[in-house]
Design a protein around this motif. Structure first.
Motif, PDB file in Angstrom:
ATOM      1  N   ALA A  78       0.821  -1.210   0.000  1.00  0.00           N
ATOM      2  CA  ALA A  78       0.000   0.000   0.000  1.00  0.00           C
ATOM      3  C   ALA A  78       0.858   1.263   0.000  1.00  0.00           C
ATOM      4  O   ALA A  78       0.421   2.317  -0.482  1.00  0.00           O
ATOM      5  N   PHE A  79       2.061   1.174   0.544  1.00  0.00           N
ATOM      6  CA  PHE A  79       3.014   2.289   0.484  1.00  0.00           C
ATOM      7  C   PHE A  79       3.882   2.191  -0.756  1.00  0.00           C
ATOM      8  O   PHE A  79       4.147   3.187  -1.441  1.00  0.00           O
ATOM      9  N   ASN A  80       4.330   0.982  -1.069  1.00  0.00           N
ATOM     10  CA  ASN A  80       5.292   0.792  -2.150  1.00  0.00           C
ATOM     11  C   ASN A  80       4.747   1.173  -3.521  1.00  0.00           C
ATOM     12  O   ASN A  80       5.448   1.803  -4.330  1.00  0.00           O
ATOM     13  N   GLU A  81       3.514   0.778  -3.814  1.00  0.00           N
ATOM     14  CA  GLU A  81       2.980   1.011  -5.150  1.00  0.00           C
ATOM     15  C   GLU A  81       2.808   2.497  -5.459  1.00  0.00           C
ATOM     16  O   GLU A  81       3.220   2.961  -6.533  1.00  0.00           O
ATOM     17  N   PRO A  82       2.223   3.308  -4.561  1.00  0.00           N
ATOM     18  CA  PRO A  82       2.160   4.749  -4.840  1.00  0.00           C
ATOM     19  C   PRO A  82       3.548   5.388  -4.928  1.00  0.00           C
ATOM     20  O   PRO A  82       3.772   6.300  -5.731  1.00  0.00           O
ATOM     21  N   MET A  83       4.495   4.887  -4.120  1.00  0.00           N
ATOM     22  CA  MET A  83       5.846   5.437  -4.168  1.00  0.00           C
ATOM     23  C   MET A  83       6.526   5.087  -5.488  1.00  0.00           C
ATOM     24  O   MET A  83       7.290   5.885  -6.043  1.00  0.00           O
ATOM     25  N   PHE A  84       6.240   3.904  -6.004  1.00  0.00           N
ATOM     26  CA  PHE A  84       6.771   3.510  -7.304  1.00  0.00           C
ATOM     27  C   PHE A  84       6.233   4.440  -8.395  1.00  0.00           C
ATOM     28  O   PHE A  84       6.983   4.902  -9.266  1.00  0.00           O
ATOM     29  N   THR A  85       4.941   4.724  -8.338  1.00  0.00           N
ATOM     30  CA  THR A  85       4.341   5.655  -9.299  1.00  0.00           C
ATOM     31  C   THR A  85       4.963   7.035  -9.180  1.00  0.00           C
ATOM     32  O   THR A  85       5.260   7.692 -10.189  1.00  0.00           O
TER      33      THR A  85
ATOM     34  N   TYR B 280      10.127  -6.027   1.254  1.00  0.00           N
ATOM     35  CA  TYR B 280      10.461  -5.149   0.134  1.00  0.00           C
ATOM     36  C   TYR B 280      10.000  -3.734   0.445  1.00  0.00           C
ATOM     37  O   TYR B 280       8.944  -3.522   1.041  1.00  0.00           O
ATOM     38  N   LEU B 281      10.799  -2.750   0.036  1.00  0.00           N
ATOM     39  CA  LEU B 281      10.494  -1.353   0.335  1.00  0.00           C
ATOM     40  C   LEU B 281      10.876  -0.495  -0.854  1.00  0.00           C
ATOM     41  O   LEU B 281      12.017  -0.552  -1.339  1.00  0.00           O
ATOM     42  N   MET B 282       9.931   0.304  -1.349  1.00  0.00           N
ATOM     43  CA  MET B 282      10.210   1.248  -2.422  1.00  0.00           C
ATOM     44  C   MET B 282      10.503   2.617  -1.795  1.00  0.00           C
ATOM     45  O   MET B 282       9.629   3.232  -1.185  1.00  0.00           O
ATOM     46  N   LEU B 283      11.738   3.056  -1.938  1.00  0.00           N
ATOM     47  CA  LEU B 283      12.152   4.312  -1.330  1.00  0.00           C
ATOM     48  C   LEU B 283      11.866   5.485  -2.266  1.00  0.00           C
ATOM     49  O   LEU B 283      12.053   5.374  -3.480  1.00  0.00           O
ATOM     50  N   PRO B 284      11.444   6.627  -1.720  1.00  0.00           N
ATOM     51  CA  PRO B 284      11.291   7.810  -2.577  1.00  0.00           C
ATOM     52  C   PRO B 284      12.647   8.240  -3.120  1.00  0.00           C
ATOM     53  O   PRO B 284      13.643   8.238  -2.406  1.00  0.00           O
TER      54      PRO B 284
ATOM     55  N   ARG C 223       7.477  -1.449 -21.994  1.00  0.00           N
ATOM     56  CA  ARG C 223       6.930  -2.080 -23.189  1.00  0.00           C
ATOM     57  C   ARG C 223       6.786  -3.586 -23.034  1.00  0.00           C
ATOM     58  O   ARG C 223       5.818  -4.179 -23.491  1.00  0.00           O
ATOM     59  N   TYR C 224       7.763  -4.217 -22.363  1.00  0.00           N
ATOM     60  CA  TYR C 224       7.808  -5.671 -22.352  1.00  0.00           C
ATOM     61  C   TYR C 224       7.401  -6.307 -21.025  1.00  0.00           C
ATOM     62  O   TYR C 224       7.370  -7.525 -20.919  1.00  0.00           O
ATOM     63  N   ALA C 225       7.119  -5.507 -20.008  1.00  0.00           N
ATOM     64  CA  ALA C 225       6.683  -6.074 -18.727  1.00  0.00           C
ATOM     65  C   ALA C 225       5.174  -5.886 -18.577  1.00  0.00           C
ATOM     66  O   ALA C 225       4.665  -4.781 -18.703  1.00  0.00           O
ATOM     67  N   ILE C 226       4.465  -6.981 -18.307  1.00  0.00           N
ATOM     68  CA  ILE C 226       3.022  -6.894 -18.114  1.00  0.00           C
ATOM     69  C   ILE C 226       2.714  -6.139 -16.829  1.00  0.00           C
ATOM     70  O   ILE C 226       1.832  -5.285 -16.782  1.00  0.00           O
ATOM     71  N   ASP C 227       3.430  -6.460 -15.778  1.00  0.00           N
ATOM     72  CA  ASP C 227       3.250  -5.821 -14.474  1.00  0.00           C
ATOM     73  C   ASP C 227       4.566  -5.143 -14.122  1.00  0.00           C
ATOM     74  O   ASP C 227       5.482  -5.775 -13.599  1.00  0.00           O
ATOM     75  N   LEU C 228       4.684  -3.858 -14.427  1.00  0.00           N
ATOM     76  CA  LEU C 228       5.962  -3.172 -14.257  1.00  0.00           C
ATOM     77  C   LEU C 228       6.385  -3.127 -12.795  1.00  0.00           C
ATOM     78  O   LEU C 228       7.558  -3.343 -12.481  1.00  0.00           O
ATOM     79  N   TYR C 229       5.445  -2.862 -11.889  1.00  0.00           N
ATOM     80  CA  TYR C 229       5.786  -2.843 -10.465  1.00  0.00           C
ATOM     81  C   TYR C 229       6.333  -4.206 -10.025  1.00  0.00           C
ATOM     82  O   TYR C 229       7.383  -4.296  -9.388  1.00  0.00           O
ATOM     83  N   GLY C 230       5.629  -5.270 -10.381  1.00  0.00           N
ATOM     84  CA  GLY C 230       6.080  -6.609 -10.005  1.00  0.00           C
ATOM     85  C   GLY C 230       7.381  -6.978 -10.674  1.00  0.00           C
ATOM     86  O   GLY C 230       8.234  -7.642 -10.078  1.00  0.00           O
TER      87      GLY C 230
END
Length: 258
Positions: free
Chosen positions: A56-63, A166-170, A229-236
Motif C-alpha cells: 500500500a506504500f510501495n505502489e504509490p511510491m513507485f508511481t 520489500y520497500l520502495m524508497l522515494p 513495453r515488455y513487462a506486463i506488471d511493471l511494479y512486479g
C-alpha cells in the motif's frame, strides 16, 4: 540509480522473450496468480518469498518515482546527453565509482574478502593518480584489477541475516528494510560528514547524488521505455528484478565469482 538499475535488469530479463515474440509475465506472486492460479513463483531468496506486506506504500511510491523520472530526471538527463559526449559521461561515471571506494573496501573487509578489499585500495590509488582522479581506469586496463562492487546490504545478506520486506524508497527506488539500513551504514562511511558542519555535508551529498543520477540516467535513456513495453506488471517486474539481482550478487559473493 537503484530504480534505474532494476529496470535495466527487467529489460535483460525480457530479452529471451523478445525472440519468441511474447512479453514475459512477472514472477511477482500476485501477478502470476492472476495470470495462472496454478503456477507457483519460482526461485528463492532470503526474503522468504515475494511477500509485499507494505504494498500500500510501495505502489504509490513507485508511481511517484516514475513520474519524477518522466517530469524531471529524464528531461534533464536528455539535455545533458545532448551537449555532453558519451565518452565524457562514461568518464564521469568512473569518477563517481572511484569516489565511493570506502564502502566497497569496508564491506569486502567485513566479509573477510581481504584480496578484494586490498584490490579496491590499489584501484583507488592507481586511478586517483594515473587515472586523473578516477576519470580513467588504468587499474583495470593496465594492471587487470577489477572493481568488486559491495555494500552493507550485501554484507547483511552474506551472513544470512533476514532483510525484511520489500520497500520502495522515494527518489532512490527499490530496496528492503535491511538494504535501507545498509544504505545508512554506507552513507555513514562518508568521511566528509565528520569534518564539516552537517548542513554542508548534506548539501554536498545531495548535489553529488543529483549529479550522479543525471549522469547515470543519461547513459541509459531508453531503459524505462523498454521495461514498460515488455513487462506486463511493471511494479512486479521491478520488484522481481531487484530481489533476484540482490540474491544473485550474494551467490556470487559466496562463490567468489567476480
Amino acid at each position: 540509480m537503484m530504480l534505474a538499475s532494476s529496470l535495466l535488469a527487467v529489460v535483460s530479463f525480457a530479452t529471451p522473450a523478445l525472440s519468441q515474440g511474447a512479453a514475459p509475465v512477472s514472477q511477482n506472486p500476485a501477478a502470476q496468480s492472476s495470470a495462472n492460479p496454478s503456477t507457483q513463483p519460482p526461485g528463492e531468496n532470503n526474503q522468504g518469498g515475494y511477500a509485499d506486506p507494505i504494498a500500500a506504500f510501495n505502489e504509490p511510491m513507485f508511481t511517484f518515482n516514475l513520474k519524477l523520472d518522466d517530469w524531471v530526471l529524464r528531461p534533464v538527463a536528455s539535455g545533458y546527453a545532448a551537449i555532453t559526449p558519451q565518452p565524457v559521461r562514461e568518464s564521469v561515471d568512473r569518477f563517481f565509482d572511484n569516489v565511493h571506494v570506502i564502502p566497497r573496501f569496508a564491506n569486502n573487509l567485513f566479509q573477510l574478502k581481504l584480496a578484494e578489499a586490498g584490490g579496491e585500495i590499489a584501484r583507488f590509488g592507481i586511478n586517483s593518480t594515473l587515472g586523473l582522479a578516477g576519470f580513467f581506469d588504468p587499474a583495470d586496463l593496465l594492471f587487470g584489477l577489477k572493481q568488486h562492487r559491495n555494500d552493507f546490504g550485501l554484507t547483511i545478506r552474506y551472513y544470512d541475516i533476514p532483510t525484511g520486506p520489500y520497500l520502495m524508497l522515494p527518489l532512490m527506488g527499490p530496496s528492503t528494510i535491511g538494504d535501507t539500513v545498509g544504505l545508512v551504514a554506507d552513507g555513514a562511511m562518508d568521511p566528509i560528514s565528520y569534518f564539516v558542519p552537517w548542513w554542508v555535508s548534506i548539501t554536498v551529498a545531495t548535489g553529488e547524488g543529483a549529479a550522479e543520477a543525471v549522469n547515470y540516467r543519461s547513459l541509459h535513456l531508453n531503459m524505462f521505455e523498454e521495461a514498460d513495453r515488455y513487462a506486463i506488471d511493471l511494479y512486479g517486474a521491478v520488484q522481481d528484478a531487484y530481489l533476484q539481482m540482490r540474491v544473485n550478487k550474494v551467490k556470487k559473493l559466496h562463490e567468489e565469482q567476480w
